[in-house]
Design an enzyme around this catalytic site. Structure first.
Site, short mmCIF file in Angstrom:
data_model
loop_
_atom_site.label_atom_id
_atom_site.label_comp_id
_atom_site.label_asym_id
_atom_site.label_seq_id
_atom_site.Cartn_x
_atom_site.Cartn_y
_atom_site.Cartn_z
N SER A 28 0.83 -1.20 0.00
CA SER A 28 0.00 0.00 0.00
C SER A 28 0.87 1.26 0.00
O SER A 28 1.69 1.46 -0.89
CB SER A 28 -0.96 -0.05 1.19
OG SER A 28 -2.04 0.83 1.02
N ASP A 33 -5.91 -3.47 -2.33
CA ASP A 33 -4.95 -3.22 -1.26
C ASP A 33 -4.32 -4.50 -0.68
O ASP A 33 -5.02 -5.39 -0.21
CB ASP A 33 -5.68 -2.47 -0.14
CG ASP A 33 -4.74 -1.79 0.82
OD1 ASP A 33 -3.56 -2.16 0.87
OD2 ASP A 33 -5.20 -0.88 1.53
#
Length: 290
Positions: free
Chosen positions: A38, A182
Site C-alpha cells: 500500500s 490493497d
C-alpha cells in the site's frame, strides 16, 4: 548477507518510512531488497528507483500541493474521521458518511481508477520492476480468490497502484483475470515473501496502530469493521516472529490523511530507527560470526 526492508501500509503514517530510510542511509546500512504494501509500496518504489530518502521526502511534499493529490479526495473524507484506527477502517467510515450524503451506494467505487493511477505516475517512473536500482516487490490481494499476490515483474506503476487500491474507494485493478486491491487486506506487513526472494536478514517497519479497546458498536458495520481490525492486528503480531529487526515508529496519534504533517511523521521514523541501531549492529555482528 542480503538485507530486505519491508514497509507496511498505513496512509500518511507511512511517511515514517522515509525517516527510517534517512537513518539507515546516515549510518551506512545497505538495503538489497525492498518489499512494500500500500503506502509502503509507494515509498518503497520511489526509493528503489531513486535511493535518496531526501529526494523521496521532497517529492512527496511537492506532491501534496498538486491538483493530482487533490483529486484523490482525501480532503473530502478526512472531516468524517474521528478515531485513529487503521487506514481501511477509516476510509470505510468516511465512505459510509459520504454515501449517507446522497452518493449512490450501487457504485463499485467512489472514484475512478485514473485518479489513483495519475497520482502513482506523478510519483513513480513507469518502467519494469526489474529496472529499479534496488530490487523491489509489492503485494496486493485478489478479490476473486481472497489470496495475496506478489508483484516481482511487470509495470511498477501498475503494481503499486494495485497494492494501494483501497477497496470501495477505487475500483480493483484487473490483471490476468484477477481483481486486485490493497495488499493490506491479506498482508499489511508482507514479511512472508522475503525468504523466497533470497533475503537473509529482514528489517521491517510497521506503522499500523496498536489495537485499542472499543466499547461502542452501534451498527452491523461497526461490528464488521472491528472484527477486520482485530484480524489485521493479529496477523501483524504473528508476522513479528519472522523478522530479525522490527521498527515501530510512534505514529498512532496521526490520522491516515495527515499528509500536511510530513515533517513530524518523517521525524518519528528517524527517531524510531535511531533507537534500534544498537540492536541492528549486534544482529549484524552475530550474522557475520555464523
Amino acid at each position: 548477507m542480503r538485507t530486505a526492508l519491508v514497509l507496511s501500509g498505513g496512509g500518511a503514517r507511512g511517511l515514517a518510512h522515509i525517516g527510517v530510510l534517512k537513518t539507515l542511509e546516515k549510518h551506512g546500512v545497505e538495503v538489497d531488497l525492498i518489499i512494500g504494501c500500500s503506502f509502503g509500496a509507494i515509498i518503497g518504489a520511489m526509493y528503489a528507483q531513486t535511493p535518496d530518502a531526501k529526494f523521496v521526502e521532497e517529492r512527496l511534499h511537492e506532491f501534496t500541493k498538486t491538483e493530482v493529490f487533490g483529486e484523490l479526495g482525501v480532503n473530502a473524507l478526512k472531516k468524517h474521521v474521528h478515531k485513529p484506527d487503521d487506514i481501511v477502517t477509516q476510509f470505510t467510515r468516511g465512505v459510509k458518511n459520504w454515501l449517507m450524503l446522497g452518493l449512490s451506494a450501487k457504485r463499485a467505487a467512489l472514484l475512478k481508477a485514473e485518479r489513483l493511477r495519475n497520482a502513482i505516475d506523478w510519483l513513480i517512473k513507469d518502467e519494469d520492476i526489474s529496472l529499479a536500482t534496488i530490487p523491489f516487490a509489492c503485494n496486493a490481494t485478489d478479490l476473486i480468490t481472497g489470496k495475496p499476490y506478489l508483484f516481482t515483474s511487470g509495470s511498477i506503476s501498475e503494481a503499486v497502484t494495485a497494492s494501494a487500491t483501497i477497496p470501495g474507494f477505487f475500483p480493483p485493478v484487473e490483471i490476468d483475470g484477477q481483481k486486485l486491491v490493497d495488499g493490506a487486506i491479506t498482508h499489511n506487513l508482507p514479511v512472508r515473501f522475503v525468504r523466497n526472494l533470497g533475503a537473509d536478514f529482514t528489517i521491517a517497519v510497521d506503522v499500523h496502530p496498536d489495537l485499542h479497546p472499543e466499547t461502542e458498536f452501534n451498527s452491523v458495520l461497526d461490528v464488521i469493521l472491528r472484527t477486520k481490525t482485530i484480524t489485521a492486528h493479529t496477523l501483524s503480531e504473528e508476522t513479528r516472529y519472522n523478522v530479525d529487526l522490527m521498527i515501530n515508529p510512534p505514529t498512532k496519534s496521526y490520522y491516515w490523511h495527515e499528509f500536511d504533517r510530513i515533517e513530524e511523521i518523517v521525524r518519528a521514523g528517524e527517531i524510531a530507527a535511531e533507537a534500534r541501531l544498537d540492536k541492528l549492529e549486534k544482529l549484524y555482528h552475530s550474522y557475520e560470526l555464523v
